[in-house]
Design a protein around this motif. Sequence first.
Motif, short mmCIF file in Angstrom:
data_model
loop_
_atom_site.label_atom_id
_atom_site.label_comp_id
_atom_site.label_asym_id
_atom_site.label_seq_id
_atom_site.Cartn_x
_atom_site.Cartn_y
_atom_site.Cartn_z
N GLY A 1 2.13 7.29 -9.11
CA GLY A 1 2.04 8.31 -10.15
C GLY A 1 0.82 9.18 -9.90
N PRO A 2 0.12 9.61 -10.96
CA PRO A 2 -1.03 10.48 -10.77
C PRO A 2 -2.31 9.74 -10.35
CG PRO A 2 -0.71 10.08 -13.10
CD PRO A 2 0.44 9.40 -12.38
N ASP A 3 -2.23 8.44 -10.12
CA ASP A 3 -3.41 7.64 -9.80
C ASP A 3 -3.73 7.73 -8.30
OD1 ASP A 3 -5.51 5.87 -9.70
OD2 ASP A 3 -4.35 4.11 -10.29
N ARG A 4 -4.29 8.86 -7.90
CA ARG A 4 -4.62 9.05 -6.49
C ARG A 4 -5.65 8.05 -6.01
NH1 ARG A 4 -6.48 14.77 -3.77
NH2 ARG A 4 -4.56 15.47 -4.79
N GLY A 5 -6.57 7.66 -6.87
CA GLY A 5 -7.61 6.73 -6.48
C GLY A 5 -7.06 5.40 -6.00
N SER A 6 -6.02 4.89 -6.66
CA SER A 6 -5.42 3.63 -6.22
C SER A 6 -4.72 3.80 -4.88
CB SER A 6 -4.43 3.12 -7.27
OG SER A 6 -5.12 2.70 -8.43
N ALA B 1 0.83 -1.21 0.00
CA ALA B 1 0.00 0.00 0.00
C ALA B 1 0.86 1.26 0.00
CB ALA B 1 -0.94 -0.01 1.20
N LEU B 2 1.87 1.29 0.85
CA LEU B 2 2.84 2.38 0.89
C LEU B 2 4.22 1.76 0.95
CD1 LEU B 2 0.16 3.54 2.53
CD2 LEU B 2 1.71 5.44 2.99
N SER B 3 5.09 2.21 0.07
CA SER B 3 6.42 1.60 -0.02
C SER B 3 7.33 2.08 1.09
CB SER B 3 7.06 1.94 -1.37
OG SER B 3 7.39 3.32 -1.44
N GLN B 4 8.37 1.28 1.34
CA GLN B 4 9.39 1.65 2.31
C GLN B 4 10.03 2.99 1.95
OE1 GLN B 4 12.43 -1.31 2.83
NE2 GLN B 4 13.72 -0.02 4.09
N GLN B 5 10.27 3.21 0.67
CA GLN B 5 10.91 4.45 0.26
C GLN B 5 10.04 5.66 0.56
OE1 GLN B 5 14.28 5.14 -1.43
NE2 GLN B 5 13.43 6.72 -0.11
N VAL B 6 8.75 5.56 0.26
CA VAL B 6 7.85 6.69 0.52
C VAL B 6 7.75 6.95 2.02
CG1 VAL B 6 5.43 7.41 0.45
CG2 VAL B 6 6.54 6.56 -1.61
N LEU B 7 7.59 5.91 2.82
CA LEU B 7 7.50 6.12 4.26
C LEU B 7 8.78 6.74 4.81
CD1 LEU B 7 5.61 3.13 5.93
CD2 LEU B 7 4.84 5.46 5.55
N THR B 8 9.92 6.33 4.30
CA THR B 8 11.18 6.90 4.77
C THR B 8 11.26 8.38 4.45
OG1 THR B 8 12.29 4.77 4.48
CG2 THR B 8 13.69 6.72 4.63
N TRP B 9 11.02 8.74 3.20
CA TRP B 9 11.03 10.15 2.83
C TRP B 9 9.97 10.94 3.59
CZ3 TRP B 9 10.97 8.80 -3.06
CH2 TRP B 9 12.28 8.63 -3.52
N GLU C 1 0.66 15.24 -2.92
CA GLU C 1 1.30 14.39 -3.92
C GLU C 1 2.50 13.63 -3.38
OE1 GLU C 1 2.09 16.75 -7.37
OE2 GLU C 1 0.01 16.67 -8.05
N HIS C 2 3.19 14.19 -2.39
CA HIS C 2 4.36 13.49 -1.85
C HIS C 2 3.95 12.17 -1.17
CE1 HIS C 2 3.24 16.22 1.61
NE2 HIS C 2 3.22 15.03 2.20
N SER C 3 2.67 12.02 -0.85
CA SER C 3 2.21 10.80 -0.18
C SER C 3 2.12 9.60 -1.11
CB SER C 3 0.82 11.03 0.43
OG SER C 3 0.85 12.06 1.37
#
Length: 200
Positions: free
Chosen positions: A169-174, A19-27, A161-163
């Motif tokens: 990508g631009p697919d906020r719904g997913s 659902a949320l990647s390690q990279q995104v959570l770290t940043w 968007e940083h989330s």
Amino acid sequence: MSDHELPPLPYDYDALEPALSQQVLTWHHDTHHQGYVNGLNSAEEELQQNRGAGDFESTPAALENVTHNGCGHYLHTLFWENMHPDGGGEPEGELADRIEADFGSYEAWKGEFEAAAGAAGGWALLVYDPVAKQLRNLKVDRHDLHALWGAHPIMALDVWEHSYYYDYGPDRGSFIDGFFDVVDWDEVAGNYQDVARLFE
């Protein structure tokens, strides 16, 4: 003056994948959320210095920084706490009953919340309104625009968007769908029970 600190994530950085990647959570946690904590501390320090010096020229901007960074800090903290590796499903018990009473059904609530998340320039929030004594969904831009005075957030979804852009990508719904796969309904229910006891 408070010395605000970045709270640790309540799970490992890779615990919410896919659902949320390690990279995104770290940043997102270590850099972005830390920035709000730093900004809040800096603004409060400036206000304290201004009071001591009797010079209030920069005070309006510092007050705005308290609001912006404070809301960013508080809502991000709630966002992390609202998720869990074993989350997902639907609410149960008192929270489920209250959602049905205030929105008609879980499906109606979720549809409205997803619409808020899809359109917001910041956050979708489920809040308890102590004046009307009911749950409400809010579409909040930035961190504080379209907030409701006195309302208590019990669930927060960050849709800046940083989330999600790195993962979706631009697919906020997913991304919104992914959030519902990891929602910690026990935590949200506890938040609801805590605030409802104060006002009902």
